[in-house]
Design a protein around this motif. Structure first.
Motif, PDB file in Angstrom:
ATOM      1  N   PHE A 108       0.850  -1.197   0.000  1.00 35.99           N
ATOM      2  CA  PHE A 108       0.000   0.000   0.000  1.00 35.99           C
ATOM      3  C   PHE A 108       0.878   1.237   0.000  1.00 35.99           C
ATOM      4  O   PHE A 108       2.093   1.180   0.279  1.00 35.99           O
ATOM      5  CB  PHE A 108      -0.958  -0.003   1.197  1.00 35.99           C
ATOM      6  N   ASP A 109       0.244   2.375  -0.317  1.00 30.25           N
ATOM      7  CA  ASP A 109       0.997   3.621  -0.379  1.00 30.25           C
ATOM      8  C   ASP A 109       0.743   4.456   0.867  1.00 30.25           C
ATOM      9  O   ASP A 109       0.048   4.021   1.795  1.00 30.25           O
ATOM     10  CB  ASP A 109       0.665   4.392  -1.660  1.00 30.25           C
ATOM     11  N   ALA A 110       1.276   5.686   0.883  1.00 29.35           N
ATOM     12  CA  ALA A 110       1.187   6.524   2.077  1.00 29.35           C
ATOM     13  C   ALA A 110      -0.228   6.961   2.390  1.00 29.35           C
ATOM     14  O   ALA A 110      -0.528   7.358   3.524  1.00 29.35           O
ATOM     15  CB  ALA A 110       2.092   7.742   1.907  1.00 29.35           C
ATOM     16  N   LYS A 111      -1.117   6.900   1.410  1.00 28.35           N
ATOM     17  CA  LYS A 111      -2.516   7.234   1.650  1.00 28.35           C
ATOM     18  C   LYS A 111      -3.347   6.024   2.066  1.00 28.35           C
ATOM     19  O   LYS A 111      -4.545   6.162   2.321  1.00 28.35           O
ATOM     20  CB  LYS A 111      -3.122   7.862   0.391  1.00 28.35           C
ATOM     21  N   GLY A 112      -2.710   4.859   2.061  1.00 31.74           N
ATOM     22  CA  GLY A 112      -3.420   3.649   2.449  1.00 31.74           C
ATOM     23  C   GLY A 112      -4.060   2.912   1.295  1.00 31.74           C
ATOM     24  O   GLY A 112      -4.780   1.932   1.515  1.00 31.74           O
ATOM     25  N   ARG A 113      -3.802   3.360   0.069  1.00 30.48           N
ATOM     26  CA  ARG A 113      -4.372   2.675  -1.091  1.00 30.48           C
ATOM     27  C   ARG A 113      -3.583   1.404  -1.405  1.00 30.48           C
ATOM     28  O   ARG A 113      -2.357   1.377  -1.284  1.00 30.48           O
ATOM     29  CB  ARG A 113      -4.361   3.585  -2.308  1.00 30.48           C
ATOM     30  N   PHE A 114      -4.330   0.378  -1.844  1.00 31.11           N
ATOM     31  CA  PHE A 114      -3.682  -0.891  -2.162  1.00 31.11           C
ATOM     32  C   PHE A 114      -2.683  -0.734  -3.310  1.00 31.11           C
ATOM     33  O   PHE A 114      -2.952  -0.058  -4.305  1.00 31.11           O
ATOM     34  CB  PHE A 114      -4.733  -1.943  -2.533  1.00 31.11           C
ATOM     35  N   HIS A 115      -1.560  -1.424  -3.146  1.00 35.16           N
ATOM     36  CA  HIS A 115      -0.508  -1.406  -4.159  1.00 35.16           C
ATOM     37  C   HIS A 115       0.075  -2.821  -4.235  1.00 35.16           C
ATOM     38  O   HIS A 115       1.247  -3.051  -3.919  1.00 35.16           O
ATOM     39  CB  HIS A 115       0.563  -0.378  -3.770  1.00 35.16           C
ATOM     40  N   GLY A 116      -0.769  -3.751  -4.626  1.00 34.86           N
ATOM     41  CA  GLY A 116      -0.372  -5.156  -4.677  1.00 34.86           C
ATOM     42  C   GLY A 116      -1.041  -5.959  -3.574  1.00 34.86           C
ATOM     43  O   GLY A 116      -0.911  -5.614  -2.394  1.00 34.86           O
ATOM     44  N   VAL A 117      -1.779  -7.001  -3.955  1.00 38.16           N
ATOM     45  CA  VAL A 117      -2.534  -7.810  -2.997  1.00 38.16           C
ATOM     46  C   VAL A 117      -2.346  -9.282  -3.338  1.00 38.16           C
ATOM     47  O   VAL A 117      -2.570  -9.692  -4.488  1.00 38.16           O
ATOM     48  CB  VAL A 117      -4.037  -7.455  -3.039  1.00 38.16           C
ATOM     49  N   ALA A 118      -1.929 -10.063  -2.348  1.00 38.36           N
ATOM     50  CA  ALA A 118      -1.839 -11.516  -2.513  1.00 38.36           C
ATOM     51  C   ALA A 118      -2.450 -12.157  -1.277  1.00 38.36           C
ATOM     52  O   ALA A 118      -1.963 -11.934  -0.154  1.00 38.36           O
ATOM     53  CB  ALA A 118      -0.399 -11.965  -2.693  1.00 38.36           C
ATOM     54  N   ILE A 119      -3.528 -12.911  -1.480  1.00 39.33           N
ATOM     55  CA  ILE A 119      -4.247 -13.511  -0.348  1.00 39.33           C
ATOM     56  C   ILE A 119      -4.519 -14.979  -0.654  1.00 39.33           C
ATOM     57  O   ILE A 119      -5.008 -15.308  -1.740  1.00 39.33           O
ATOM     58  CB  ILE A 119      -5.578 -12.778  -0.070  1.00 39.33           C
ATOM     59  N   ASP A 120      -4.222 -15.824   0.305  1.00 35.56           N
ATOM     60  CA  ASP A 120      -4.583 -17.236   0.247  1.00 35.56           C
ATOM     61  C   ASP A 120      -5.717 -17.477   1.231  1.00 35.56           C
ATOM     62  O   ASP A 120      -5.595 -17.148   2.424  1.00 35.56           O
ATOM     63  CB  ASP A 120      -3.393 -18.125   0.612  1.00 35.56           C
ATOM     64  N   LEU A 121      -6.801 -18.047   0.718  1.00 39.58           N
ATOM     65  CA  LEU A 121      -7.971 -18.366   1.536  1.00 39.58           C
ATOM     66  C   LEU A 121      -8.104 -19.881   1.626  1.00 39.58           C
ATOM     67  O   LEU A 121      -8.257 -20.550   0.607  1.00 39.58           O
ATOM     68  CB  LEU A 121      -9.242 -17.788   0.917  1.00 39.58           C
ATOM     69  N   ALA A 122      -8.063 -20.409   2.831  1.00 39.63           N
ATOM     70  CA  ALA A 122      -8.223 -21.850   3.029  1.00 39.63           C
ATOM     71  C   ALA A 122      -9.462 -22.098   3.865  1.00 39.63           C
ATOM     72  O   ALA A 122      -9.632 -21.503   4.935  1.00 39.63           O
ATOM     73  CB  ALA A 122      -6.993 -22.431   3.723  1.00 39.63           C
ATOM     74  N   ALA A 123     -10.325 -22.969   3.385  1.00 36.93           N
ATOM     75  CA  ALA A 123     -11.561 -23.296   4.089  1.00 36.93           C
ATOM     76  C   ALA A 123     -11.474 -24.695   4.668  1.00 36.93           C
ATOM     77  O   ALA A 123     -10.980 -25.621   4.027  1.00 36.93           O
ATOM     78  CB  ALA A 123     -12.754 -23.207   3.142  1.00 36.93           C
ATOM     79  N   ASN A 124     -11.987 -24.835   5.877  1.00 37.70           N
ATOM     80  CA  ASN A 124     -12.143 -26.155   6.479  1.00 37.70           C
ATOM     81  C   ASN A 124     -13.449 -26.736   5.951  1.00 37.70           C
ATOM     82  O   ASN A 124     -14.532 -26.384   6.398  1.00 37.70           O
ATOM     83  CB  ASN A 124     -12.176 -26.040   7.998  1.00 37.70           C
ATOM     84  N   CYS A 125     -13.330 -27.642   4.985  1.00 34.99           N
ATOM     85  CA  CYS A 125     -14.511 -28.181   4.316  1.00 34.99           C
ATOM     86  C   CYS A 125     -15.098 -29.375   5.037  1.00 34.99           C
ATOM     87  O   CYS A 125     -16.196 -29.820   4.692  1.00 34.99           O
ATOM     88  CB  CYS A 125     -14.156 -28.597   2.884  1.00 34.99           C
ATOM     89  N   GLY A 126     -14.398 -29.908   6.041  1.00 32.68           N
ATOM     90  CA  GLY A 126     -14.823 -31.160   6.623  1.00 32.68           C
ATOM     91  C   GLY A 126     -14.379 -32.316   5.755  1.00 32.68           C
ATOM     92  O   GLY A 126     -13.431 -32.209   4.976  1.00 32.68           O
ATOM     93  N   TYR A 127     -15.096 -33.433   5.854  1.00 32.87           N
ATOM     94  CA  TYR A 127     -14.582 -34.663   5.240  1.00 32.87           C
ATOM     95  C   TYR A 127     -14.940 -34.831   3.771  1.00 32.87           C
ATOM     96  O   TYR A 127     -14.402 -35.706   3.092  1.00 32.87           O
ATOM     97  CB  TYR A 127     -15.079 -35.879   6.042  1.00 32.87           C
ATOM     98  N   SER A 128     -15.866 -34.014   3.238  1.00 32.57           N
ATOM     99  CA  SER A 128     -16.313 -34.217   1.853  1.00 32.57           C
ATOM    100  C   SER A 128     -16.538 -32.877   1.172  1.00 32.57           C
ATOM    101  O   SER A 128     -16.605 -31.836   1.826  1.00 32.57           O
ATOM    102  CB  SER A 128     -17.607 -35.045   1.836  1.00 32.57           C
ATOM    103  N   PRO A 129     -16.681 -32.877  -0.161  1.00 34.46           N
ATOM    104  CA  PRO A 129     -16.814 -31.589  -0.866  1.00 34.46           C
ATOM    105  C   PRO A 129     -18.091 -30.819  -0.546  1.00 34.46           C
ATOM    106  O   PRO A 129     -18.056 -29.590  -0.441  1.00 34.46           O
ATOM    107  CB  PRO A 129     -16.775 -31.993  -2.346  1.00 34.46           C
ATOM    108  N   ASP A 130     -19.240 -31.520  -0.445  1.00 36.79           N
ATOM    109  CA  ASP A 130     -20.528 -30.844  -0.270  1.00 36.79           C
ATOM    110  C   ASP A 130     -20.608 -29.676  -1.264  1.00 36.79           C
ATOM    111  O   ASP A 130     -20.469 -29.875  -2.467  1.00 36.79           O
ATOM    112  CB  ASP A 130     -20.705 -30.395   1.178  1.00 36.79           C
TER     113      ASP A 130
END
Length: 806
Positions: free
Chosen positions: A303-325
């Protein structure tokens, strides 16, 4: 009023009535069509149905292991118990054993192994529920325990997935991050949530002729129940009829999870030839069925000095339980909503569907969207603390704004950028700036009690992200007395869907809603229905019903124009009457005349959502027809000695387009906010080291009470704003988006805690923000006393105390 044209009121009386406005059509605050039945106890749910003669009750025996191989099942002790009519194992299923909704992996009864504590292994049908439970407990099951995977982080680190990962990308996130003026990274854990509907999973199945089944099910998805019952029994779908009048709450928990009880009861009915009922106890429901997905997010943000995004990389992991559903689509929606209302620019989002040995997690109001939004709101707050800015200012600077900042990371253009105007409106009406100053002064002079304030936005996409589900049907009959029968493919779970669809049909015919009777959702009236989910119930089914009603009305117009020798434009419906040039007649008189002239007074209706698509290979498209928006400003008071807190005030401004029913919409907003607050504050799911859920009932699982609601609660709808997309009467969906307004409370708690460190240190606080987690967060920002060896923070440093429990 008489039906016969010769017994009409006077022309003067009909002219006067014609000039009046219809009071129960679209956009009116009409009361819920079953509201009186709900409060008097007259509303009938599945378990309220009278018992059939010779009816059986079903009880499942649940696994006691999170992961084990089944060595032996001895059902002889069960069969010797009094009242037992059948004992069912996987070997007794005549058709398909797997009841997975999209992907396989959900056996109706465990076959060679169990994969979570609470998985059904066998089921008993007996004369009474007590006999069935005693017999199920008598079975002898021998297991060989296997090592379970219970931690989401462990599953992610070891690539233990139920489905392959998916990635969305716009631009070069790595290059943008490398050149960013400022950069932070971290992780956040977000807990799950129990649906806690008032009516648990319940079904009654009656065998019919030729091997057919009539299934009364408390389900959001009657067609899926029809399909799966047919597959389990090895019969065609046309042999199975599913009937759902209403549910006592669903919230997504009855989109797929209603299938197992329905299929087990149908199997018992097939094996015995007797009606069968299965109603899960609260404890069994909690053990057997899935929850909202817990998530783990890892992020790297520039991000920059104003707080604006300047590159974003996010990994989201979900606990799905035992099956896809439904985890594939749920993680997709979390990825779609990782931006919330913010332009991310150069971004890369990865979604992981992780397998653990717990119940298969499933749909829950928001369907992954809330988890994505919480992550980006956490990131916004961290940026604000790092730069010593008001978090609201950072939010404003990152809002979507056209034309250069209006494309999402999945390449959909945000055509309606209204969130900035809504933020300004609510900030003014809630007196945000003055209260921010007052709170800062209060906190400076109060050592123990701290107040916090946060204003957060919601931008939520409306449509099923699985494109083919965006379709609906309806059926309308107009009888010769002018009364109307309405049936559609949506299901009523208290949200007021039937009331809204009733109002839509009333608007088309220009009659009062009292004239329209809505009957139970039934697969032999409207076939191939989509689940009532994704906030699309009124959008889809309302448009289908409108289509059916307009077809009949057009027939009536053409008939009247020909019969009375006028132009079609001279036939006008209004307030229960019809004007034909200079003459007036009642609606029922025209219906009777049309019937005598052999005009069809019945029609089906159909609707498919236009414009939407998503190319999964390219990770790009337009998955949503439009966005619903909201903003919430919440103030809390935190006790820094105990971690306890209360909500002092909440102000909400929400956009529902041209509201179909303002009273119902406001009720949905208030309820959604409460449910979101519960998810992020009090509703904590806890499993022990063996994978057993320890919070399977209200003694250990805390849903919000009236005392948890804001002391001052103000809710407004955005006025005089129609949906720019051509939805039913230009309305917007309201089911899921309000839940995310509760994020403002979670952010306000963090704001109160941050005041301890002069708002310069971001508190480490996972969700839900239980008093224990609030205390840990307080310790993470509290300035160390002399001689304290804890990690210290320099002004502006956004590092976190890594050894503090999350």
């Amino acid at each position: 009023m008489s039906n016969h044209p010769d017994q009409q009121p006077s022309q003067q009386a009909m002219e006067a009535a014609f000039r009046e406005s219809l009071v129960t059509g679209a956009s009116r605050a009409v009361k819920h069509e079953s509201g009186e039945k709900h409060v008097t106890g007259e509303a009938q749910y599945v378990d309220d149905h009278l018992q059939f003669p010779n009816q059986l009750h079903i009880q499942a025996r649940l696994s006691e292991h999170a992961h084990a191989r089944i060595l032996r099942i001895d059902t002889a002790p069960c069969r010797a118990m009094p009242g037992v009519a059948a004992v069912m194992t996987a070997a007794d299923v005549p058709g398909k054993l797997d009841i997975g909704p999209v992907f396989e992996g959900d056996p109706l009864l465990a076959d060679d192994r169990v994969e979570y504590v609470g998985q059904p292994v066998l089921a008993v049908a007996a004369d009474t529920a007590e006999q069935a439970r005693a017999a199920a407990d008598a079975a002898i099951i021998e297991y060989e325990p296997l090592d379970p995977v219970l931690d989401l982080g462990e599953a992610l680190d070891n690539a233990h997935y139920v489905l392959e990962p998916h990635q969305q990308q716009r631009g070069d996130a790595d290059a943008a991050l490398a050149s960013a003026p400022y950069r932070i990274d971290g992780e956040l854990r977000i807990g799950g949530q129990e649906h806690f509907y008032l009516e648990g999973q319940a079904t009654t199945v009656v065998p019919t002729e030729d091997g057919g089944m009539l299934v009364h099910s408390s389900t959001q998805n009657p067609t899926e129940i029809q399909k799966l019952v047919g597959e389990v029994l090895g019969v065609d779908m046309n042999a199975v009829t599913v009937d759902t009048r209403r549910m006592g709450g669903g919230f997504g928990g009855k989109e797929t999870q209603a299938a197992a009880p329905a299929c087990l009861a149908a199997l018992a009915a097939r094996l015995t030839g007797r009606p069968a009922r299965m109603r899960l106890s609260r404890a069994d429901d909690g053990m057997m069925t899935g929850k909202r997905h817990p998530f783990l997010a890892r992020y790297d943000i520039g991000f920059d000095a104003k707080g604006r995004f300047h590159g974003v990389a996010i990994d989201l992991a979900a606990n799905c339980g035992y099956s896809p559903d439904l985890s594939g689509a749920i993680v997709d929606r979390a990825m779609f909503h990782i931006d919330n209302a913010y332009y991310l620019g150069e971004a890369r989002i990865r979604g992981y569907r992780c397998k653990t040995n717990t119940a298969s997690n499933t749909a829950f109001r928001g369907f992954g969207g809330p988890q994505g939004m919480v992550v980006i709101e956490e990131i916004i707050d961290r940026i604000a603390r790092h730069l010593d800015l008001d978090p609201l200012e950072v939010r404003r600077r990152n809002y979507y704004a056209g034309p250069d900042r209006n494309v999402t990371h999945y390449h959909q253009v945000v055509e309606e950028a209204i969130i900035a105007d809504m933020t300004d409106d609510l900030a003014a009406s809630a007196d945000y700036a003055a209260r921010r100053r007052e709170i800062a002064a209060f906190n400076a002079g109060s050592e123990i009690l701290k107040r916090g304030l946060a204003l957060t936005p919601v931008k939520f996409g409306i449509s099923f992200t699985t494109t083919f589900l965006n379709q609906a049907g309806a059926l309308i009959h107009v009888y010769t007395d002018g009364s109307i029968h309405l049936n559609h493919g949506g299901t009523e779970m208290g949200q007021g869907l039937n009331t809204k669809v009733q109002q839509i049909v009333a608007e088309v015919f220009q009659v009062e809603t009292d004239r329209i009777r809505i009957t139970a959702t039934n697969t032999d009236k409207v076939p191939n229905t989509s689940p009532t989910a994704a906030s699309s119930g009124a959008d889809l089914n309302g448009m289908a019903a409108r289509n059916a009603a307009e077809t009949i009305r057009q027939r009536l117009v053409e008939f009247a124009a020909g019969h009375f020798r006028v132009t079609p434009e001279e036939v006008v419906f209004r307030n229960g009457h019809v004007r034909i040039r200079d003459e007036h007649m009642t609606f029922e008189a025209l219906i009777r005349l049309a019937y005598l002239s052999r005009i069809s007074l019945s029609s089906t209706g159909y609707y498919r959502t236009p414009k939407i698509y998503y190319d999964r290979d390219k990770a790009a498209g337009r998955p949503f027809l439009y966005y619903a928006h909201g903003v919430a400003c919440s103030e809390v008071l935190v006790d820094t000695l105990t971690g306890e807190y209360r909500i002092l005030r909440a102000d909400i401004l929400h956009d529902v387009g041209q509201s179909l029913n303002p009273a119902i919409d406001i009720g949905q907003i208030e309820g959604g906010f409460a449910q979101g607050v519960g998810w992020l504050t009090t509703e904590e799911l806890v499993w022990n080291a063996q994978g057993r859920l320890m919070t399977a009932g209200p003694a250990t699982y805390k849903v919000p009470a009236v005392s948890d609601m804001p002391e001052a609660f103000h809710v407004r709808l955005v006025e005089s704003r129609k949906n720019p997309e051509q939805t039913v009467f230009r309305s917007k969906a309201v089911g899921e988006p309000p839940l995310m307004l509760g994020i403002s409370v979670w952010a306000a708690i963090k704001d109160a805690v941050a005041s301890i460190g002069d708002y310069r240190v971001h508190p480490r606080m996972d969700a839900p923000a239980t008093p224990e987690r609030v205390l840990w967060a307080i310790e993470s920002v509290r300035p160390p006393a002399d001689g304290d060896a804890r990690t210290t923070f320099e002004p502006g440093d956004s590092r976190e105390v890594e050894d503090m429990p999350g």
